[in-house]
Design an enzyme around this catalytic site. Structure first.
Site, short mmCIF file in Angstrom:
data_model
loop_
_atom_site.label_atom_id
_atom_site.label_comp_id
_atom_site.label_asym_id
_atom_site.label_seq_id
_atom_site.Cartn_x
_atom_site.Cartn_y
_atom_site.Cartn_z
N HIS B 126 0.44 -0.20 8.41
CA HIS B 126 -0.75 0.28 9.15
C HIS B 126 -1.36 -0.91 10.07
O HIS B 126 -1.20 -2.21 9.41
CB HIS B 126 -1.69 0.68 8.19
N ASP B 203 -1.74 -3.23 0.40
CA ASP B 203 -2.57 -2.24 1.15
C ASP B 203 -2.35 -0.96 0.35
O ASP B 203 -1.30 -0.17 0.57
CB ASP B 203 -2.06 -2.05 2.49
N GLN B 206 -3.24 4.23 0.61
CA GLN B 206 -2.71 5.65 0.50
C GLN B 206 -2.10 5.46 -1.03
O GLN B 206 -1.34 6.76 -1.43
CB GLN B 206 -1.69 6.20 1.51
N LYS B 229 -10.73 7.85 1.28
CA LYS B 229 -9.47 8.70 1.10
C LYS B 229 -9.34 9.26 -0.25
O LYS B 229 -8.25 9.96 -0.65
CB LYS B 229 -8.34 7.67 1.38
N CYS B 369 -1.94 4.60 13.85
CA CYS B 369 -2.21 3.23 13.56
C CYS B 369 -0.75 2.68 12.80
O CYS B 369 -1.11 1.64 12.18
CB CYS B 369 -3.39 2.95 12.81
C1 PLP Z 1 -1.78 2.59 4.65
C2 PLP Z 1 -3.14 2.61 5.33
N1 PLP Z 1 -3.73 1.30 5.29
C3 PLP Z 1 -4.84 0.94 5.95
C4 PLP Z 1 -5.88 1.94 6.28
C5 PLP Z 1 -7.35 1.50 6.73
O1 PLP Z 1 -7.79 2.10 5.89
P1 PLP Z 1 -9.91 2.02 6.19
O2 PLP Z 1 -9.67 2.35 7.73
O3 PLP Z 1 -10.34 2.80 5.22
O4 PLP Z 1 -10.31 0.38 6.33
C6 PLP Z 1 -5.40 3.37 6.16
C7 PLP Z 1 -6.23 4.46 6.69
O5 PLP Z 1 -6.33 4.72 7.72
C8 PLP Z 1 -3.99 3.55 5.81
O6 PLP Z 1 -3.60 4.71 5.77
#
Ligand code: PLP
Lengths: 150, 411
Positions: B126, B203, B206, B229, B369
């Site tokens: 991401h 990270d 998910q 999430k 993203c």
């Molecule tokens: C794999 C992954 N990493 C990071 C993020 C970023 O999370 P957040 O927007 O809650 O900071 C997301 C969510 O969109 C994600 O799916």
């Protein structure tokens, strides 16, 4: 069941332009080129114009995106051939008004096939798709005017 | 609740948002990877904090502040046990995954990464696990290296021995891909990274959502995740980090709450984790995230995982039969978390999403993203249906109907 709104969005003419976009190529001699992207959805266009004596001689584009963005740009370029810079500006303004839901703009005959996109104005999240080519056009006209004045 | 009594239809009733019609049809919410819906208990926890206990934490001597502080710290303890931390002080509250990763790339990175050092990430990441490292690399002269993907979006690990060198300072990788649903072999990479002395950040945006996470078993050093999430509120998330790392790191932001003593020229810091929590935190959010964890624990993570796995299998089977569909990511449900990324004929994903929306079905369309992953497949976007505990087979049936509708419009 197909909702009537959806019918008005995905008209045959739009899908036809999406599948067979007109003027999708690189222009050899260009007076101005503008790159526009919508980072939210990834729609992207590079619009290229050849301009002589305040008239657009040729308009081409490369890019990628959804049916609405691609059809809108394709239709737009066909109308730009032989169009004066002033008329191109009017076209962009008129189309933008139609997207904002202005019923008079939607009746304007100068928009020709572009009127098929009127239904997009009912889908707020898709309006940006329809406008990306026209945003590029307006930017191109501005850039060209600036460069010519210098 | 145990597995035997797991009933998504009952669970669904706990989520007020799900009980509505969209464009004249009952809502089918399949955009859970973007954010999940919130159960009543979470909404109640937010309300009760604001109605009964609202006050600042760790500041007042008065009763409301005491109650707020207790609730806030109890939530931290819940989050700690959620990921198998040794102690609550290993949990730093953040705005979410993004801020947690930025915290590490700044507070740890600026002091520990230098010119020519290497940061290893994957093409699947991401943007929130790419850009913070690019920013760090730009400031320090470090180099970013990538784990590449195979044709099903899985990491190619044959190259790992070459990718990891004595210059590798950190390996930053996702537990589960939000773009393809790939469940990544984090444990294996972490072990290899540690052999060359690199740290490992995961990270978990998910990951901690769908499965029981045990950071010690994974053998990693940092784990970042978001409340929103996993049934919690937006604007709250956490960084788990090994206590000794937190102790050795400089603060991330300066302000109230994070100091021990302030002098004119020099100040000293509060103990961990408060050292990393400058300013008034998202108190309600933290309490809400605690309530979300209680809710998920009560339903049971094993039961949720089993339900999602079954539903994913059903969805994959049915979607694979749709003419013209192309499903990205691992084809086997066993390597796959509860989301399906796909394209359909020459219908652009935005068009797919608009048509599904007109049927009351929410999916996500775009690059998610994860533009590097999209580039790997030579596409700019996919449509993504992502499943959570309250989804049912009938949601999948509606999705299939919707996809047939897309096919008829783009016939
Ligand atoms: C794999 C992954 N990493 C990071 C993020 C970023 O999370 P957040 O927007 O809650 O900071 C997301 C969510 O969109 C994600 O799916």
């Amino acid at each position: 069941m197909e909702t009537p709104q959806l019918n008005s969005l995905y008209q045959q003419l739009i899908l036809e332009h999406y599948r067979n976009p007109r003027n999708k190529a690189e222009l050899e001699e260009k007076s101005v080129e503008i790159h526009m992207a919508n980072p939210v959805c990834g729609d992207e266009v590079r619009l290229q114009l050849r301009i002589k004596n305040d008239q657009i001689e040729e308009a081409k584009f490369v890019g990628q995106g959804c049916s609405i963005s691609q059809a809108s740009i394709s239709m737009m370029t066909t109308l730009l051939y032989g169009c004066s810079l002033a008329d191109a500006e009017i076209l962009a303004e008129c189309f933008t008004k139609m997207m904002q839901g202005d019923p008079d703009a939607a009746k304007d005959k100068r928009l020709k096939d572009l009127r098929a996109l009127q239904g997009v104005s009912k889908f707020p999240v898709r309006i940006k798709c329809a406008l990306i080519g026209f945003d590029a056009l307006q930017e191109a006209l501005k850039t060209y005017a600036k460069e010519e004045n210098i | 609740m145990t597995t035997a009594t797991f009933d998504p239809v009952m669970i669904r009733r706990e989520f007020p948002t799900l009980e509505q019609a969209v464009n004249g049809r009952p809502l089918v919410y399949l955009d859970n990877a973007a954010t999940s819906q919130k159960p009543k208990v979470v909404l109640d926890a937010l309300r009760s904090y604001y109605e009964d206990d609202n006050s600042n934490v760790h500041r007042g001597i008065h009763e409301l502040s005491r109650r707020a502080t207790v609730a806030y710290e109890e939530s931290r303890a819940k989050v700690a046990s959620w990921v198998g931390a040794n102690e609550p002080s290993e949990i730093v509250w953040t705005r979410g995954t993004t801020e947690a990763i930025n915290l590490v790339s700044s507070a740890w990175g600026l002091d520990n990464v230098g010119e020519g050092d290497e940061i290893l990430i994957s093409v699947l990441e991401h943007h929130s696990n790419i850009i913070p490292w690019q920013l760090l690399a730009r400031r320090t002269g470090a180099v970013i290296k990538y784990i590449e993907l195979d044709e099903q979006g899985r990491w190619i690990l044959d190259e790992l021995p070459h990718l990891l060198t004595d210059r590798t300072r950190i390996v930053a990788i996702s537990h589960v891909s939000n773009a393809l649903g790939t469940v990544n072999p984090v444990k294996r990479v972490a072990a290899a990274a540690h052999e060359v002395g690199a740290l490992v950040l995961v990270d978990g945006a998910q990951g901690a959502v769908h499965m029981k996470v045990d950071v010690k078993d994974l053998g990693v050093d940092y784990y970042a995740f978001s409340g929103h999430k996993m049934c919690g509120p937006t604007g709250i998330g956490a960084l788990w980090a090994r206590r000794d790392l937190l102790d050795s790191m400089e603060p991330y932001q300066g302000g109230g709450e994070m100091i021990h003593f302030v002098g004119r020229d020099e100040s000293s810091w509060a103990t961990v984790p408060h050292k990393f929590e400058a300013g008034t935190p998202n108190i309600a959010g933290a309490i809400g995230m605690g309530a979300a964890i209680d809710f998920l624990s009560e339903v049971g993570m094993d039961a949720i995982a089993e339900h999602e796995h079954k539903l994913l299998g059903y969805a994959l089977e049915r979607m694979n039969k749709v003419d013209g569909i192309c499903i990205y990511g691992p084809q086997s449900p066993d390597e796959h978390s509860a989301l399906i990324s796909f394209t359909l004929g020459d219908a652009h994903p935005h068009d797919i999403s608009t048509i599904l929306d007109s049927e009351g079905i929410a999916v996500r369309a775009g690059h998610h993203c994860a533009q590097l992953a999209m580039q790997h497949f030579g596409i700019s976007a996919t449509a993504r249906a992502s499943i959570y505990l309250y989804n049912t087979e009938s949601d999948i049936d509606r999705l299939i109907e919707g996809l047939e509708q897309v096919r008829s419009i783009f016939a």
